[in-house]
Scaffold this active site. Sequence first.
Site, PDB file in Angstrom:
ATOM      1  N   ASP A  33      -7.928  -5.393  -0.114  1.00  0.00           N
ATOM      2  CA  ASP A  33      -8.411  -6.246  -1.202  1.00  0.00           C
ATOM      3  C   ASP A  33      -8.047  -7.710  -1.036  1.00  0.00           C
ATOM      4  OD1 ASP A  33      -9.599  -4.185  -2.665  1.00  0.00           O
ATOM      5  OD2 ASP A  33      -7.674  -3.583  -3.508  1.00  0.00           O
ATOM      6  N   HIS A  60       0.849  -1.189   0.000  1.00  0.00           N
ATOM      7  CA  HIS A  60       0.000   0.000   0.000  1.00  0.00           C
ATOM      8  C   HIS A  60       0.881   1.234   0.000  1.00  0.00           C
ATOM      9  CE1 HIS A  60      -3.133   2.848   1.099  1.00  0.00           C
ATOM     10  NE2 HIS A  60      -3.964   1.945   0.649  1.00  0.00           N
TER      11      HIS A  60
HETATM   12  N1  CMC Z   1       4.007  -7.727  -4.788  1.00  0.00           N
HETATM   13  C1  CMC Z   1       5.336  -7.736  -4.973  1.00  0.00           C
HETATM   14  N2  CMC Z   1       6.148  -6.668  -4.813  1.00  0.00           N
HETATM   15  C2  CMC Z   1       5.554  -5.526  -4.488  1.00  0.00           C
HETATM   16  C3  CMC Z   1       4.174  -5.416  -4.287  1.00  0.00           C
HETATM   17  C4  CMC Z   1       3.381  -6.575  -4.439  1.00  0.00           C
HETATM   18  N3  CMC Z   1       2.067  -6.547  -4.246  1.00  0.00           N
HETATM   19  N4  CMC Z   1       3.844  -4.139  -3.961  1.00  0.00           N
HETATM   20  C5  CMC Z   1       5.005  -3.465  -3.971  1.00  0.00           C
HETATM   21  N5  CMC Z   1       6.028  -4.297  -4.270  1.00  0.00           N
HETATM   22  C6  CMC Z   1       7.452  -3.949  -4.327  1.00  0.00           C
HETATM   23  C7  CMC Z   1       7.783  -3.147  -5.576  1.00  0.00           C
HETATM   24  O1  CMC Z   1       8.145  -3.999  -6.651  1.00  0.00           O
HETATM   25  C8  CMC Z   1       8.911  -2.275  -5.080  1.00  0.00           C
HETATM   26  O2  CMC Z   1      10.054  -3.086  -5.009  1.00  0.00           O
HETATM   27  P1  CMC Z   1      11.509  -2.454  -5.399  1.00  0.00           P
HETATM   28  O3  CMC Z   1      11.750  -1.378  -4.368  1.00  0.00           O
HETATM   29  O4  CMC Z   1      12.450  -3.603  -5.308  1.00  0.00           O
HETATM   30  O5  CMC Z   1      11.378  -1.903  -6.791  1.00  0.00           O
HETATM   31  C9  CMC Z   1       8.512  -1.939  -3.644  1.00  0.00           C
HETATM   32  O6  CMC Z   1       7.715  -3.056  -3.222  1.00  0.00           O
HETATM   33  C10 CMC Z   1       7.745  -0.642  -3.490  1.00  0.00           C
HETATM   34  O7  CMC Z   1       6.571  -0.743  -4.281  1.00  0.00           O
HETATM   35  P2  CMC Z   1       5.957   0.445  -5.140  1.00  0.00           P
HETATM   36  O8  CMC Z   1       5.237  -0.160  -6.310  1.00  0.00           O
HETATM   37  O9  CMC Z   1       7.018   1.454  -5.412  1.00  0.00           O
HETATM   38  O10 CMC Z   1       4.928   1.070  -4.109  1.00  0.00           O
HETATM   39  P3  CMC Z   1       3.739   2.056  -4.445  1.00  0.00           P
HETATM   40  O11 CMC Z   1       3.428   2.774  -3.196  1.00  0.00           O
HETATM   41  O12 CMC Z   1       4.043   2.853  -5.658  1.00  0.00           O
HETATM   42  O13 CMC Z   1       2.545   1.041  -4.838  1.00  0.00           O
HETATM   43  C11 CMC Z   1       0.727  -0.444  -4.679  1.00  0.00           C
HETATM   44  C12 CMC Z   1       1.549   0.640  -3.971  1.00  0.00           C
HETATM   45  C13 CMC Z   1      -0.527  -0.712  -3.873  1.00  0.00           C
HETATM   46  C14 CMC Z   1       0.332   0.035  -6.083  1.00  0.00           C
HETATM   47  C15 CMC Z   1       1.590  -1.731  -4.791  1.00  0.00           C
HETATM   48  O14 CMC Z   1       1.925  -2.178  -3.497  1.00  0.00           O
HETATM   49  C16 CMC Z   1       0.892  -2.834  -5.569  1.00  0.00           C
HETATM   50  O15 CMC Z   1       0.988  -2.878  -6.795  1.00  0.00           O
HETATM   51  N6  CMC Z   1       0.152  -3.768  -4.864  1.00  0.00           N
HETATM   52  C17 CMC Z   1      -0.600  -4.798  -5.557  1.00  0.00           C
HETATM   53  C18 CMC Z   1      -1.905  -4.228  -6.066  1.00  0.00           C
HETATM   54  C19 CMC Z   1      -2.888  -3.989  -4.949  1.00  0.00           C
HETATM   55  O16 CMC Z   1      -3.114  -4.840  -4.109  1.00  0.00           O
HETATM   56  N7  CMC Z   1      -3.535  -2.812  -4.980  1.00  0.00           N
HETATM   57  C20 CMC Z   1      -4.554  -2.448  -4.008  1.00  0.00           C
HETATM   58  C21 CMC Z   1      -4.118  -1.342  -3.101  1.00  0.00           C
HETATM   59  S1  CMC Z   1      -5.179  -1.174  -1.647  1.00  0.00           S
HETATM   60  C22 CMC Z   1      -6.720  -0.746  -2.275  1.00  0.00           C
HETATM   61  C23 CMC Z   1      -6.737   0.598  -2.890  1.00  0.00           C
HETATM   62  O17 CMC Z   1      -6.530   1.606  -2.211  1.00  0.00           O
HETATM   63  O18 CMC Z   1      -7.029   0.653  -4.080  1.00  0.00           O
END
Ligand code: CMC
Length: 435
Positions: free
Chosen positions: A367, A310
């Site tokens: 989720d 998140h």
């Molecule tokens: N599985 C594997 N690795 C992950 C995941 C995941 N679900 N989420 C983040 N990471 C890794 C990402 O690859 C990155 O690694 P590195 O630093 O080595 O490149 C690190 O963790 C930081 O992630 P980020 O993508 O930079 O973080 P963000 O804040 O931009 O993204 C997020 C947040 C929710 C988009 C992401 O965690 C994600 O894609 N989660 C899966 C989709 C999901 O469940 N979304 C629902 C969010 S909650 C409901 C809502 O509010 O909509």
Amino acid sequence: MSEQNKFAKLEYDGKVYTLPVIIGTENEAAIDISKLRDMTGLITLDPGYKNTGSTQSAITFLDGETGILRYRGYDIEELAEHASFMEVACLLLFGDLPTQSQLTRFEKDVAEHSLLHEDMRKFFDALPSTTHPMGVIAAMTSALTSFYPRSLDPYRPPHEVYRTMVRSMAKLPTIAAWAYKASKGHPFNYPDNTVDYCSRFLKMMFAMPTSPYEIDPVLVGALNKLLILHADHEQNCSTSTVRIVGSSLASLYSAIAAAINALGGPLHGGANQEVLVMLRKIKESGVSTKTFIDKVKSGDKSARLMGFGHRVYKNFDPRAKIIKKACDDVLNKLGINDPLLGIAKELEEAALNDDYFVSRKLYPNVDFYSGIIYQAMNIPEEMFTVMFALGRLPGWIAQWKEMLDMKQAIGRPRQVYIGATQRAFVPMDKRVDTK
Ligand code: CMC
């Protein structure tokens, strides 16, 4: 919020600039850069707005480090335990928990507007059967502006604003249930205004001319809780969309339609559908959770652990805790033994003990378990994100109203241009294909 005489100093090009610091009621501090460009010629750059406050807001407080979520000061745990979704909607929309008479009045107003204009039926037939229900509800919500053009009145008289808010709350469940019925080729059910909001939606979803729908309090209770947990989440992607679209004085329906489209993406609300797809794939392929987790860690983009991570929560998502428990309760009460729940728990256990996830502060989000409850309620996968939209609706409306009331300027970020500098026009016969 107050300025409390705190300042930040910025040194640039040999000059020192003093910027005010705004302190929120929960002591969150922000440097006010609204005059930065006038003072210094500089703008700030923050792709993805990871560190940018777009507004001051009195609706929802969340602290991602300690896992706190409050609507108008009330803890999410208490609201999910004791309130109805309609009470929470009133709280978000009007600022306080309603008295019994305020709640009755609001529920009556919403019930009165739950019908769709008969002309809207045609639209459900007009969209191709391949349309995802999120696409259907976005299109139908957008169309509401045509049926209620006074929602466009730029002077925003309060009674029109109230009516538009009520109509949005009233009609989205009908639109959602009809989107489902249309996808099945089943006859539409009209809203039954003698029952509560959640029961009305479930009846429209599941009643058939051949078998009337028996309201099951377990399902109504579960839906109520899920909607409350999704009801607002401050300046997330879809809510920021509502505020930015609304800031142009587009109608509330247009702003909600835009938010629905934003919510549908798999990194936002679309994740609840993706979680189920992921769990089913694991089950059907027979791979172990360890193998799947290893694939996620390998950086394979096709194997993200959906429902984990998140932008704001870096410790735990309080909504996920409540949903996980609700999931156990609902499945027990309904006597369902879902193997996908077992796989989800195994994945969670494996991830929470794995340095990849721990070091990146990745925890189950809202989720991760919600889809399993929806599945137990017979809500099909394609409708999961629609359910999220129904829950988030009062939050979107409250944020839109707050944005209007604070007369927020039109949303218009700046950029740092990195393209070509000025060059002379090249006539067609002199152009060279460089690719
Ligand atoms: N599985 C594997 N690795 C992950 C995941 C995941 N679900 N989420 C983040 N990471 C890794 C990402 O690859 C990155 O690694 P590195 O630093 O080595 O490149 C690190 O963790 C930081 O992630 P980020 O993508 O930079 O973080 P963000 O804040 O931009 O993204 C997020 C947040 C929710 C988009 C992401 O965690 C994600 O894609 N989660 C899966 C989709 C999901 O469940 N979304 C629902 C969010 S909650 C409901 C809502 O509010 O909509």
